[in-house]
Design a protein around this motif. Structure first.
Motif: not given
Lengths: 613, 102, 169, 469, 487
Positions: E425, A148, A169, E427-429, A165, A161-162
């Motif tokens: 999410r 990750y 997930l 973390n992501q944003y 993620k 980063s998408d």
């Protein structure tokens, strides 16, 4: 031996800690620490392999936690399977890291990069050495975590980063099955120590349920259908990471898991069938998707998915050793392909194959190594991929799963086609795009690993080939695996389809013999393939969006209804107060009247209570 | 002898009449009057009971006498307060005393 | 005394009491109301004599009719303009009050009628109730007697304090 | 019976109070204006002396004056509470500009205290009625002492309602007398024990309850309380908030369990109803208040509700718990009133919003106020909690769990309005940063109460052993 | 231990708070350092507890007992066992962290730190109290300082949140008092001593009523669905220190009380109602996770995630097996560490960016890499990443719960996916991505902040990597609980 075993894992961990603290200050020098650690690990792994080959097994055990009579024993377990994996992991990791010196040159977070790589390697090593399912799960998630972080290494990039993620997930979804499987296993077996579990005999239904649930973990991690969607996206990470994670280690973890839990799977034919079917579907589907992809790394990614499908297929049809053998060979040639691709990308600054072309002349080493990798992947006779893939097909054939066998064969054809499609487009023809005009060969730190991998891709298959008497397989199975006679029909078929695929690709891309629009863009099948069977879209529409909708509903419900009731009670209380205060009208005679009314009510009530009147 | 209940009924009626006065008159002094009616109805009770229940003792009569004294004291204080109201507001209409409510 | 005669007297007094009290309650003129109150108090004194509580009767005449009513009249004089103010409240309040009071009185009367006052005694009253009462004041009832004198003192002081005009300094 | 047979010692506290009341009154008449300042101190001395003589009576159980006056545990404790709280009021008002002459003010308070003390000791209907009047008449006058429109209105309302209540009480007493031919509580109980329960007895009981319920401000006889708490001068309101109630409760504890023991279920049930109605109405209406003293008035009604729980329980444990609760409640309520006294003296208004930022302007006052309010809520660590613990435990013990449940729920929601004051003091910025200064005796009095509230909340054992709980 | 160690530890902050009053209110720095010193001394005083604790001993340890209000059997009785000791220590530690986190409090500093120390007394007391009245007093005592901390130093909507928090939890726990009294009078023991009542168990016909009174009180405190709505308001509005304490310790008071009071004193009712508790727990897990997904405010997200995680603890308690109970107790500590850390970081981030809106954040790893990295770490720990402490607790709860509630456990496992969903999410944003152009430049974590986070990280890793020494304390105590109930 125990001491060395511990060191193999601990060295990268130490490297991680060192780099975590000093990485920023050390900058480029970080790589030395990391590489030293992993090289030492490699040396020790070789030592361990030799030790196992001598018939030695080793085990470290300590109680991780103990509740009543439930002990969780952690430790390190060295056996044939582990030894092989150790060597593969440390070797690939070492080479990839060396390659990274060149590839990652100048990145400002290089210390963190090598720290992550170290810890990633450590996690993977811990995973393969686990004698306990919980420990394995911990390492399993550790691998997931660092993948990750590594996929999202360039986290400023939204796509990266998408992708990170998504990787986390999606694999997490698979892990749910894994966790439930572990829970069931604990409930039925009372322990999660592997040797104890494997010594038990379960009812087929129980074993099947647990196995399939555990297999879900593998589906996620090894990017099997239908959880394969994360892996292509994960190509957003730096290429060495792709090579390490998505070729040799992380995705292999799922295969390793199945192999490790093989005694459990074997107790349930249904579970085996399930594994085989999933593997086959994955192999075929990914191969078809790879036909239309124009991003060089994504082609490799889908090829990885496809090859992982092969491995699962092998395990599922009972060709345990063949599956692991393919994992072994695949690790080398796929790492080779990735690094070569990385070398290309490094030079061209693009991943689009149609931005490249004619690179064969300018990047000779890279071209050669990539082609070797391609040949190995395609299953060109007598290269490493050939031997292992052949073994799997043979296993399918022998086990009587003819549908699987034929699909496998068809997939092999497609494999040869799509990889040589890339080879021909990238290395032959004229340069396309301005970068490919003046490219140079990569520096030695990058090309040396390529050469080593190339050599391995050429030769590694031999140790499992009939030429050496299937030495690899019999080593893995501890000599018990019946040494089978080569089936020349299957061998011939697989060799033939590989050549056929390469030839077809040459016809289409190497020459101008076939028209460019041989397949219409409006073709339904083409659309299906280009859109990767709409799996992502399906997930988005039927999983992600509904989840968001439900979440939004839950929040609204929380605010309006539940909190509304709470606030409503408060509001009503205050309203009551405001209403009740009106009886204090300010007119004193009203008060007296209230008193009298109260008195009358009390008189009546009291008489009732006492039964008077 | 006249039945005791006659006295009780009478006193209850007088008590009620007094109450009506207390509840309906708007003039503070008139209310004082009405309270006096009620007090006397209670006293009537006392004396009647004294006669019927404890004729040989005089406790009921004693009680009644004390009540009279108290009534006098109350009237004194009440009148004083009413006077003060009058002085402050030029009125002793209860409906105009309506600052404090709610 | 013959029962029938005393009954006639009782009924006559009762009628007078009710009428005079009603006049106090509904009369429009405050001065008249005070007069009827005096009458009412006298009627009550009549009851006391009927009940052979002579001392109480005498005290009633002296204290009430002589004292309280005079004080009240005094008050009326001081608030002179107030004699003919609106005396009775709104219809709604009137009805409500009448209902409630009627309910209370009805309840009381019905309950009294159901009650047997079982300690009814037919013993004769002592001949000299006045001296008995006088003695009781000084013996059994000495404490209330003292306290009530304190009470009267306090009431007196209090009445003076609030009734006096401001600006004593 | 002759006077020589009377144990005058039993009357000593009352005699002392009476003596000082007259001394103070005379002082007002004959002392020079400057030396009148010392009248407060004389009053304090008188109260202290009475308290001291009361301690001599501790544990004494005697009935004097032909059963009219009894000294017992209940009477003694409630008198002690009364004297202590009154002394604190007097201490607090020493340096406060009174609206009346000092002598008048203090002597009226002493007269009222005297009446309350007699009420606490009365065991005879006549005595009780007289004592009650002695308590309220000075109270009416004190309420009216400001002699402005507001004070007059409140005083008249208080007076009229009080008279009506008195008359109803009296009527009930006559009926009780008629049923038994006795005025003495013990004799009444004796006579009632011999016959069937007559409906008139219920009427008598309830009419008496109206009169006494009025004194303790139980719903629906509470209407005077918010007005008086709001409209009376602050020192008077402080006194009325606590002192006279002691008499009411003492009378209830004496009259109902002793004289009316035969119909215990009836009056206990009625008290339970009144308890629920009082605490609920008090708390709910308090939510709608913006004037601090009116808010405290409704809170007092709610607290009467809690206290009535002890009567609904109708056993000694209940009465003792009630007395204990009464004490802790009195402390907290009195403390709150004294804080208000301090702020109004400084010219701060009495709307809750006027307390904005008090924690900056007068930190200790704000702390004290907050603690008093917390204690009124019944939060642990403060005296109010211990009081509620005992009170509700009495309810639970007598299987009145539902009553305890309603009680605690009421306590919990009551925080909702107390907190508005705390919110203003701590969470809102003051409009001015001017520091509030408080006269020394008042400050001392508040701090004394503060210490007591905290101490009783943490370690009530000593006190509990004094009141035999 | 031959000195009253627990009493000294519990009331030391009170002494400290009084000492604080000696410092002039404008000497802000001295006040801060003194408070830090006071809490550190408290922590140091707690260390002998760890060394002196005799693992496996059945009785309460370091117990002190003295008559307090002997008339009705109230005693001052404190003591610790393997269940309360970890929470007690957690309290001591988190207060130190909170003091460090509260350095940025600029207004009314002395009052703030005094209240914080008062708060410490209450929370430590709850975990140590072995007498119902004492327990109740400490239980409610916590509300007052918390009210002020939220109300004075909180966010924009602080007043509303503070009152809501106070009244909600007060109303919840008020009934508990009646329950306690019912036990007292009907048990026939006439004692408030929890240990004695435990030994007997309470089986009167009122038991259901008593259970409900306790349940409501504890469920509100935890909080469980559907009595949780005070939490988002309170957690979000509270200043960082308040959030840490509330999420870290106060919620543990509820879960701890479930074990100490409901299981141990009302075993019969507990077994009868455990399935319903489990249902609520599972609803909490899924519902709060879903709600968290819908949050656009980072702090609110963390707040809802806290509710969701507490659901796991409650599930472990309701499942009531040795493994699940161990997991639940361990998870209480973990939750305290992890959620505490999350709030701490959210607070630090807010101090820099002045916003909690996820959409206004982003790219924090670029601006403040260490802080951002730590947030990622905490988020991962929170989602139960193996190798960190959250995992150990969760996996034990899940392993232990399955045999009692198979279906619920599986649902709870799916909750893990939702947890991962919203945390990743976040973390992501918030952490990854490109910082918005409007964002200014911030300094990364400073020494004080780093020190405040470090112990949490170390403990999270330590528990996650090697939980045995921690469970060593817990397991025997859990075993005793089980033995007591099962006969």
């Amino acid at each position: 031996m125990n001491y060395y075993l511990a060191l193999i894992v601990l060295l990268p961990v130490l490297s991680f800690i060192t780099l975590l603290i000093f990485g920023k200050r050390m900058g480029e020098k970080s790589s030395y620490v990391s590489i030293a650690a992993v090289l030492a690990g490699f040396a020790l792994s070789i030592k361990a392999l030799l030790y196992v080959m001598d018939g030695g097994h080793a085990k470290i055990a300590f109680t991780w936690l103990s509740i009543g009579n439930f002990d969780v024993t952690f430790g390190l377990l060295l056996d044939e399977l582990t030894a092989v994996m150790l060597v593969v992991v440390t070797l690939v990791s070492a080479l990839v890291q060396i390659f990274s010196i060149g590839y990652m040159h100048g990145d400002k977070r290089i210390g963190w990069f090598f720290a992550s790589l170290s810890m990633f390697t450590a996690s993977m090593l811990l995973l393969v050495l686990s004698p306990n399912f919980i420990q394995m799960y911990i390492a399993w998630e550790g691998v997931g975590l660092f993948s990750y972080l590594l996929i999202g290494f360039w986290f400023e990039k939204k796509s990266a980063s998408d992708a990170a993620k998504k990787a986390f997930l999606v694999t997490r979804v698979g892990d749910l099955g894994f966790v439930i499987g572990l829970i069931l296993l604990y409930v039925t077996a009372g322990t999660l120590d592997m040797d104890k579990v494997f010594a038990m005999q379960f009812a087929p239904v129980v074993a099947g349920t647990i196995s399939i649930l555990i297999f879900f973990g593998a589906i996620g991690k090894s990017a099997q259908f239908p959880l394969h969607v994360w892996l292509p996206d994960a190509m957003e990470g730096p290429t060495p990471v792709s090579a390490l994670i998505h070729a040799a280690t992380m995705v292999a973890a799922g295969v390793f898991l199945v192999a490790r839990a093989y005694p459990l799977f074997e107790q349930s034919p249904a579970a085996m069938q399930f594994v085989a079917v999933i593997g086959t579907i994955t192999a075929f589907m990914a191969a078809t998707i790879a036909l239309t992809i124009t991003d060089i790394k994504r082609v490799l990614a889908y090829s990885t998915v496809s090859q992982l499908g092969y491995m699962m297929m092998g395990l599922g049809v009972g060709a345990y050793a063949a599956g692991m053998f393919h994992l072994f060979t695949h690790a080398f040639f796929k790492a080779l392909l990735f690094l070569s691709a990385g070398s290309v990308i490094h030079a061209v600054h693009s991943q689009e194959i149609f931005d490249m072309g004619g690179l064969g002349r300018k990047m000779k080493i890279t071209a050669i190594t990539f082609t070797i990798g391609g040949l190995a992947l395609a299953g060109f006779p007598f290269l490493s991929g050939f031997w292992s893939k052949d073994e799997i097909l043979l296993g399918a054939y022998q086990s009587g799963h003819m549908a699987i066998f034929w699909i496998g064969l068809l997939t092999a054809l497609l494999t040869a086609f799509y990889i040589f499609r890339v080879v021909f487009i990238v290395f032959l023809g004229k340069p396309r795009g301005h970068h490919s005009e003046h490219v140079q060969e990569s520096p030695a730190v990058m090309s040396v690993p390529l050469i080593i991998f190339g050599a391995l891709a050429l030769s590694a298959g031999l140790i499992g080939s009939p030429l050496t008497g299937n030495a690899f397989q019999s080593f893995l199975t501890g000599g018990h695996g019946a040494e089978h006679h080569p089936d020349y029909m299957v061998m011939g078929l697989s060799g033939a389809v590989a050549l056929l695929g390469i030839f077809a690709a040459w016809l289409r891309y190497g020459t101008r013999l076939l028209p460019a629009n041989i397949i219409s863009k409006d073709n339904l099948i083409y659309k299906l393939l280009v859109n990767k069977y709409y799996v992502d879209e399906f997930y988005y529409k039927y999983l992600v969006k509904p989840t968001h909708a439900i979440a939004q509903f839950a929040y609204t419900f929380d605010q309006r209804v539940i909190d509304g009731i709470v606030n409503g009670v408060a509001w009503i209380t205050v309203r009551f107060g405001i209403g009740l205060k009106r009886i204090q009208t300010g007119y004193v005679q009203g008060y007296a009247l209230y008193m009298l009314v109260g008195l009358i009510i009390l008189i009546i009530w009291s008489c009732r209570v006492l039964g008077l009147q | 002898m006249i039945p005791l209940s006659y006295y009780l009924t009478l006193s209850a009626i007088l008590f009620g009449i007094g109450l009506i006065g207390v509840l309906l008159r708007k003039n503070a002094i008139a209310i004082l009057f009405s309270v006096e009616i009620m007090l006397n109805s209670a006293n009537l009770n006392l004396v009647a009971f004294s006669k019927y229940i404890t004729p040989s003792q005089a406790s009921g009569q004693m009680f009644a006498l004390f009540v009279m004294a108290i009534a006098a004291a109350e009237v004194a204080v009440g009148l004083a307060i009413i006077l003060m109201i009058y002085r402050n507001m030029q009125s002793i209409d209860l409906d105009k005393l309506n600052i404090f409510k709610w | 005394m013959d029962v029938s005669i005393s009954l006639v007297i009782f009924l006559a007094l009762a009628a007078m009491a009710i009428i005079s009290s009603l006049m106090v309650v509904v009369g429009r003129n405050l001065f008249n109301a005070a007069m009827f109150l005096g009458a009412y108090l006298l009627v009550i004194a009549g009851f006391y004599f009927l009940l052979s509580a002579e001392l109480v009767g005498i005290m009633q005449v002296f204290v009430y009719v002589g004292g309280v009513v005079v004080v009240l009249l005094f008050g009326i004089m001081l608030t002179s303009q107030m004699i003919n103010v609106r005396l009775v409240s709104a219809l709604q309040q009137r009805v409500l009050t009448l209902v409630v009071v009627a309910a209370l009185v009805g309840l009381l009367v019905s309950i009294f009628s159901k009650t047997s006052f079982y300690y009814i005694s037919s013993a004769e009253a002592p001949r000299d109730s006045i001296s008995l009462i006088g003695k009781l004041f000084m013996t059994d009832y000495v404490l209330p007697f003292e306290v009530i004198s304190v009470l009267l003192l306090a009431a007196l002081i209090g009445a003076v304090i609030i009734a006096r005009e401001e600006g004593r300094q | 019976m002759s006077l020589t047979q009377v144990n005058w010692m039993a009357l000593m506290p009352e005699i002392i109070v009476l003596g000082f009341a007259i001394i103070v009154l005379l002082g007002e008449l004959f002392m020079s204006a400057s030396s009148k300042r010392s009248l407060g101190i004389i009053t304090l001395i008188g109260l202290a002396a009475a308290l001291f003589s009361l301690t001599k009576l501790w544990g004494v159980e005697t009935t004097e004056f032909n059963g009219m006056f009894s000294v017992d545990f209940t009477a003694n404790t409630l008198k002690a509470i009364l004297l202590i709280t009154t002394a604190l009021v007097v201490l607090g008002t020493l340096k406060v500009k009174a609206t009346l002459g000092e002598g008048e003010f203090f002597s009226l308070i002493l007269f009222s205290v005297l009446g309350t003390m007699f009420m606490a000791s009365a065991t005879d209907l006549i005595m009780l009625f007289i004592a009650l009047e002695l308590t309220v008449l000075p109270a009416y006058i004190l309420t009216a002492s400001k002699k402005n429109a507001r004070g007059a209105e409140v005083a008249l309302k208080y007076f009229l309602l009080g008279m009506i209540a008195s008359v109803i009480l009296l009527y009930g007493m006559t009926l009780l007398f008629g049923l038994t031919g006795a005025t003495n509580f013990a004799a009444i109980a004796d006579k009632l024990g011999g016959g069937p329960i007559e409906p008139t007895l219920i009427v008598a009981m309830l009419m008496i309850m109206v009169g006494l319920g009025f004194k303790v401000a139980a719903v629906p006889f509470h209407f005077w309380a918010p007005d008086v708490y709001e409209g009376a001068p602050v020192p008077v309101a402080s006194y009325l908030a606590v002192g006279p109630k002691a008499g009411g409760f003492a009378a209830i504890i004496h009259l109902f369990p002793i004289a009316l023991v035969v119909i215990t279920p009836a009056w206990a049930g009625v008290f339970a109803i009144l308890a629920v109605v009082s605490m609920s109405l008090g708390n709910l209406v308090a939510f709608a208040q913006t004037h601090i003293r009116r808010l405290l008035g409704y809170s007092a009604i709610a607290h009467t509700g809690y206290l009535l729980v002890g009567l609904a329980v109708a056993d000694n444990y209940g009465y003792s718990s009630m007395i204990f609760y009464f004490f802790v409640y009195s402390l907290a309520a009195l403390g709150a009133f004294l804080v208000i006294l301090a702020t109004t003296e400084w010219g701060i208004g009495e709307d809750i919003t006027d307390f904005a930022g008090l924690s900056r302007r007068a930190p200790m006052l704000a702390v004290a106020m907050a603690v008093f309010l917390f204690s009124l809520v019944g939060l642990p660590g403060f005296a109010g909690f211990m009081g509620k613990l005992f009170l509700f435990s009495a309810a639970v013990k007598s299987d009145l769990i539902w009553l305890a449940v309603i009680g605690v729920i009421n306590s919990a929601i009551s925080f909702g309005y107390y907190v508005t004051v705390i919110r203003q003091m701590y969470l809102v910025s003051p409009s001015t940063n001017e520091v509030v200064s408080v006269s020394k005796p008042l400050y001392f009095s508040i701090m004394l109460i503060l210490a007591a509230v905290i101490f009783l909340g943490i370690y009530p054992t000593t006190f509990l052993s004094i009141i035999n709980l | 231990m031959d000195y009253p160690i627990i009493t000294m530890i519990v009331f030391w902050p009170l002494v400290g708070a009084l000492l604080l009053q000696l410092i002039p209110r404008d000497k802000v720095n001295i006040i801060r350092w003194s408070t830090l010193l006071i809490t550190l001394i408290g922590l140091a005083m707690g260390l002998p507890l760890l060394s002196g604790f005799k693992v496996g001993q059945t009785a309460m340890q370091f117990a002190e007992k003295a008559p307090w209000i002997p008339g009705i059997g109230i005693s001052y009785h404190v003591g610790l066992d393997g269940i309360s000791l970890p929470l007690f220590m957690l309290g001591l530690l988190l207060v130190v962290v909170t003091v460090l986190a509260s350095w940025s409090i600029k207004e009314r500093v002395r009052e703030y730190f005094s209240l914080l120390l008062f708060l410490e007394v209450g929370m430590l007391g709850v975990f140590a109290a072995l007498d119902f009245v004492l327990f109740y007093i400490f239980w409610e005592l916590v509300l007052i300082p918390m009210y002020f901390i939220i109300g004075i130093w909180g966010g924009r909507n602080r007043s509303y949140a503070a009152v809501k928090f106070f009244i909600y939890t007060l109303a919840g726990s008020a009934l508990m008092l009646v329950g306690i009294l019912a036990i007292y009078f009907t048990s026939g023991l006439y004692t408030f001593d929890i240990v004695k009542l435990m030994e007997v168990g309470y089986n009167h016909q009122l038991a259901t009523f008593v259970f409900l009174t306790f349940f409501i009180g504890f469920a509100v405190k935890v909080p469980m669905w559907p009595v949780h709505t005070w939490l988002p308001d309170a957690y979000v509005q509270a200043p960082t220190g308040g959030s840490i304490i509330m999420a870290g310790i106060l919620s543990k008071m509820g879960t701890y009380a479930f074990i100490r009071v409901i299981i141990q004193v009302l075993p019969g009712e507990f077994t009868r109602f455990a399935p319903y508790i489990a249902v609520l727990a599972v609803i909490s897990i899924v519902y709060a996770a879903l709600t968290a997904i819908a949050q656009s405010d980072l702090k609110k997200l963390v707040a809802y995630s806290s509710v969701s995680h507490l659901g796991y603890i409650m599930l472990g308690i309701a499942a009531f097996t040795q493994v699940s109970l161990n997991g639940a107790v361990l998870q209480m500590v973990n939750h305290g560490l992890i959620t505490g850390m999350l709030f701490l970081l959210v607070g630090y981030i807010y101090e820099r960016t002045q916003t909690n809106e996820i959409s206004e954040l982003g790219g924090l790893s670029v601006k403040i890499p260490i802080l951002g990295g730590m947030f990622v770490f905490a988020a991962l720990a929170s989602l139960g990443l193996p190798g960190l402490s959250g995992f150990v607790g969760e996996i034990l709860i899940l392993l232990g719960s399955y045999s009692t509630y198979g279906l619920y456990t599986i649902i709870a496992v799916f909750g893990l996916a939702l947890t991962a969903f919203y945390l990743i999410r976040a973390n992501q944003y918030a952490i990854f991505g490109v910082p918005p152009a409007t964002m200014g430049e911030f300094r990364d974590v400073n020494g004080r902040e780093f020190i405040s986070i470090l112990p949490l990280i170390l403990l999270i890793v330590a528990v996650g990597v090697y939980p045995k020494p921690f469970l060593q304390y817990i397991d025997p105590a859990v075993n005793i609980v089980l033995q007591m109930i099962r006969g």
